[in-house]
Design a protein around this motif. Structure first.
Motif, mmCIF file in Angstrom:
data_model
loop_
_atom_site.group_PDB
_atom_site.id
_atom_site.type_symbol
_atom_site.label_atom_id
_atom_site.label_comp_id
_atom_site.label_asym_id
_atom_site.label_seq_id
_atom_site.Cartn_x
_atom_site.Cartn_y
_atom_site.Cartn_z
ATOM 1 N N THR A 76 -2.093 -37.883 34.252
ATOM 2 C CA THR A 76 -3.624 -38.353 34.393
ATOM 3 C C THR A 76 -4.490 -37.807 35.196
ATOM 4 O OG1 THR A 76 -3.172 -40.011 35.790
ATOM 5 C CG2 THR A 76 -3.402 -40.862 33.299
ATOM 6 N N SER A 77 -3.458 -37.180 36.298
ATOM 7 C CA SER A 77 -4.790 -35.688 37.509
ATOM 8 C C SER A 77 -5.496 -35.251 36.358
ATOM 9 C CB SER A 77 -4.214 -35.668 38.869
ATOM 10 O OG SER A 77 -3.200 -35.529 38.096
ATOM 11 N N ILE A 78 -4.569 -34.629 36.335
ATOM 12 C CA ILE A 78 -4.879 -33.284 35.137
ATOM 13 C C ILE A 78 -4.614 -33.347 33.437
ATOM 14 C CG2 ILE A 78 -2.991 -31.903 36.911
ATOM 15 C CD1 ILE A 78 -0.573 -31.800 33.764
ATOM 16 N N GLN A 79 -4.923 -34.125 33.170
ATOM 17 C CA GLN A 79 -5.441 -34.325 31.282
ATOM 18 C C GLN A 79 -6.474 -34.492 30.700
ATOM 19 O OE1 GLN A 79 -5.270 -38.635 30.126
ATOM 20 N NE2 GLN A 79 -3.049 -38.298 28.874
ATOM 21 N N LYS A 80 -7.962 -34.610 31.912
ATOM 22 C CA LYS A 80 -8.846 -33.942 31.150
ATOM 23 C C LYS A 80 -9.406 -32.668 31.395
ATOM 24 C CE LYS A 80 -13.934 -34.487 32.450
ATOM 25 N NZ LYS A 80 -15.270 -34.970 32.960
ATOM 26 N N LYS A 118 -3.211 -32.415 17.810
ATOM 27 C CA LYS A 118 -3.474 -34.335 17.719
ATOM 28 C C LYS A 118 -2.897 -35.141 18.786
ATOM 29 C CE LYS A 118 -4.242 -36.446 13.591
ATOM 30 N NZ LYS A 118 -4.145 -36.851 12.184
ATOM 31 N N ASP A 119 -1.709 -35.551 19.300
ATOM 32 C CA ASP A 119 -1.341 -37.214 19.283
ATOM 33 C C ASP A 119 -1.887 -36.885 21.194
ATOM 34 O OD1 ASP A 119 -0.483 -37.918 17.684
ATOM 35 O OD2 ASP A 119 1.842 -37.055 17.796
ATOM 36 N N ALA A 120 -1.854 -35.713 22.332
ATOM 37 C CA ALA A 120 -1.975 -35.098 23.141
ATOM 38 C C ALA A 120 -3.992 -35.785 23.449
ATOM 39 C CB ALA A 120 -2.039 -33.696 23.519
ATOM 40 N N GLN A 121 -4.673 -35.385 22.415
ATOM 41 C CA GLN A 121 -5.816 -36.026 22.733
ATOM 42 C C GLN A 121 -6.237 -37.043 22.596
ATOM 43 O OE1 GLN A 121 -6.581 -32.936 19.729
ATOM 44 N NE2 GLN A 121 -7.803 -31.090 20.645
ATOM 45 N N GLY A 122 -5.439 -37.692 21.907
ATOM 46 C CA GLY A 122 -5.687 -38.780 21.574
ATOM 47 C C GLY A 122 -5.013 -40.142 22.647
ATOM 48 N N LYS A 123 -4.595 -39.294 23.968
ATOM 49 C CA LYS A 123 -4.462 -39.600 25.108
ATOM 50 C C LYS A 123 -2.495 -40.373 25.343
ATOM 51 C CE LYS A 123 -8.338 -39.266 26.351
ATOM 52 N NZ LYS A 123 -9.213 -38.154 26.914
ATOM 53 N N GLN A 125 0.354 -39.224 26.591
ATOM 54 C CA GLN A 125 1.010 -38.569 28.027
ATOM 55 C C GLN A 125 2.051 -38.037 27.764
ATOM 56 O OE1 GLN A 125 1.041 -41.203 30.936
ATOM 57 N NE2 GLN A 125 -1.883 -41.186 31.325
ATOM 58 N N GLU A 126 3.372 -39.075 26.950
ATOM 59 C CA GLU A 126 4.407 -37.329 26.190
ATOM 60 C C GLU A 126 3.884 -36.157 25.674
ATOM 61 O OE1 GLU A 126 7.695 -40.752 24.433
ATOM 62 O OE2 GLU A 126 6.428 -42.034 25.466
ATOM 63 N N ALA A 127 3.073 -36.163 24.778
ATOM 64 C CA ALA A 127 2.570 -35.024 23.698
ATOM 65 C C ALA A 127 1.817 -34.333 24.919
ATOM 66 C CB ALA A 127 1.761 -35.466 23.052
ATOM 67 N N LEU A 128 1.784 -34.535 25.982
ATOM 68 C CA LEU A 128 0.568 -33.797 26.864
ATOM 69 C C LEU A 128 1.601 -32.846 27.746
ATOM 70 C CD1 LEU A 128 -2.138 -32.071 27.751
ATOM 71 C CD2 LEU A 128 -2.313 -33.691 29.260
ATOM 72 N N ILE A 129 3.159 -33.792 27.785
ATOM 73 C CA ILE A 129 3.265 -33.286 29.061
ATOM 74 C C ILE A 129 4.786 -32.146 27.848
ATOM 75 C CG2 ILE A 129 6.109 -33.230 29.326
ATOM 76 C CD1 ILE A 129 4.499 -36.333 30.805
ATOM 77 N N GLU A 130 4.606 -32.904 26.493
ATOM 78 C CA GLU A 130 5.812 -31.525 26.374
ATOM 79 C C GLU A 130 5.075 -30.519 25.440
ATOM 80 O OE1 GLU A 130 8.737 -32.213 24.663
ATOM 81 O OE2 GLU A 130 9.383 -33.520 24.030
ATOM 82 N N LEU A 131 4.227 -30.845 25.504
ATOM 83 C CA LEU A 131 2.967 -29.113 24.742
ATOM 84 C C LEU A 131 2.327 -28.404 25.615
ATOM 85 C CD1 LEU A 131 -0.681 -29.138 22.954
ATOM 86 C CD2 LEU A 131 -0.037 -27.227 23.787
ATOM 87 N N LEU A 132 2.485 -29.032 27.437
ATOM 88 C CA LEU A 132 1.993 -27.908 28.207
ATOM 89 C C LEU A 132 3.675 -27.398 28.704
ATOM 90 C CD1 LEU A 132 0.424 -29.949 30.770
ATOM 91 C CD2 LEU A 132 -0.463 -28.282 29.652
ATOM 92 N N ILE A 161 -0.406 -23.221 32.527
ATOM 93 C CA ILE A 161 0.789 -22.813 32.791
ATOM 94 C C ILE A 161 0.645 -23.432 34.063
ATOM 95 C CG2 ILE A 161 2.671 -20.866 33.422
ATOM 96 C CD1 ILE A 161 1.752 -19.425 31.897
ATOM 97 N N GLY A 162 -0.308 -23.281 34.551
ATOM 98 C CA GLY A 162 -0.600 -24.033 35.336
ATOM 99 C C GLY A 162 -0.260 -25.310 36.082
ATOM 100 N N TYR A 163 -1.015 -25.989 34.931
ATOM 101 C CA TYR A 163 -0.511 -27.821 34.357
ATOM 102 C C TYR A 163 1.084 -27.998 34.736
ATOM 103 C CZ TYR A 163 -5.593 -27.552 33.548
ATOM 104 O OH TYR A 163 -6.654 -26.649 34.038
ATOM 105 N N ALA A 164 1.406 -27.180 33.602
ATOM 106 C CA ALA A 164 2.723 -27.338 33.201
ATOM 107 C C ALA A 164 3.274 -27.467 34.454
ATOM 108 C CB ALA A 164 3.154 -26.380 32.883
ATOM 109 N N ASP A 165 3.131 -26.262 35.600
ATOM 110 C CA ASP A 165 4.055 -26.201 36.856
ATOM 111 C C ASP A 165 3.466 -27.145 37.580
ATOM 112 O OD1 ASP A 165 5.000 -23.689 35.704
ATOM 113 O OD2 ASP A 165 2.782 -22.344 37.517
ATOM 114 N N VAL A 166 2.511 -27.769 37.744
ATOM 115 C CA VAL A 166 2.386 -29.084 38.150
ATOM 116 C C VAL A 166 3.744 -30.017 37.739
ATOM 117 C CG1 VAL A 166 0.895 -31.098 38.682
ATOM 118 C CG2 VAL A 166 0.432 -28.868 38.902
#
Length: 246
Positions: A76-80, A118-123, A125-132, A161-166
């Motif tokens: 959540t700290s990097i999501q936005k 699309k799922d990542a934009q819907g909050k 978090q798993e989808a955001l992780i997968e995408l990054l 890429i930095g977000y993925a590294d985090v």
């Protein structure tokens, strides 16, 4: 033998995390709760807390609920910012390669946008992780050169890429956040159902005891505890208040 059904909907890890949050609140307000319900005297609530921790460890392979919360906080700290940069990246790919639609689609698919944005934009978090993580893995030097030559800045790609590294440096993977193996044993589902049923009873009774104090009452809402898992800021516990005078 028929598969045992869960008594709750959603992910096992979310259920246990929400239940753990409710029990933490009950412990905070233990003095008042025990004054109303003597059979909740120690070690009833601490034992329930231990039972939840053991369920995390024994059946999900997670040390405890705090590990789940820590993982959630990192995301959540990097999501936005991550979603903003991913959106900027995508629109540039769409425009820069609009005359090469097949190549455009290949790039977006390869970098995880097609499956997960699309799922990542819907909050989710798993989808955001997968995408990054997919973006970082598949952004080769050759592909980066192709994209930057078309107009997208190196800085934007580096930031994503930095977000993925985090995530990687925090030892967060999809399975950590999901907190579930592909198959949970019948014993695991039985224990999850028992925990859920017990905690829901504790939550309902406690909420009724605090019916005149909405802020505290809400701390015993299972639905709110689930909802708080995807908020960008952690919900702070409400401090205990003196028991009502007779």
């Amino acid at each position: 033998m028929a598969t045992l059904k869960r008594a709750y909907t959603g992910k096992d890890v979310d259920m246990l995390t929400a239940c753990g949050t409710i029990i933490e609140q009950a412990i905070i307000h233990k003095t008042f709760l025990v004054s109303k319900r003597s059979n909740w005297i120690d070690p009833f609530l601490p034992d329930m807390q231990t039972r939840i921790k053991n369920a995390f460890s024994d059946f999900l392979g997670i040390d405890n609920a705090q590990q789940m919360r820590d993982a959630t906080q990192v995301v959540t700290s990097i999501q936005k910012n991550a979603l903003r940069d991913l959106a900027e990246f995508k629109v540039q790919i769409m425009e820069d390669f609009k005359n090469k639609k097949q190549r455009r689609d290949e790039i977006l698919n390869r970098l995880g946008f097609t499956a997960h944005l699309k799922d990542a934009q819907g909050k989710d978090q798993e989808a955001l992780i997968e995408l990054l993580l997919q973006f970082k893995k598949n952004m080769t030097a050759t592909l980066q050169t192709e994209i930057t030559n078309a107009g997208t800045s190196v800085a934007l790609i580096t930031a994503i890429i930095g977000y993925a590294d985090v995530l990687k440096n925090s030892n967060i993977t999809q399975e950590t956040l999901k907190g579930s193996r592909k198959e949970i044993s019948q014993a695991g589902v039985t224990e999850f159902n028992a925990i859920y049923t017990q905690v829901i009873s504790i939550a309902k009774i406690s909420a009724k005891f605090f019916k005149d104090d909405k802020a505290i009452k809400d701390q015993f809402s299972y639905a709110k505890a689930l909802g708080n898992l995807n908020q960008t800021k952690p919900v702070k516990p409400v401090p205990p208040t003196p028991p009502p005078t007779a």
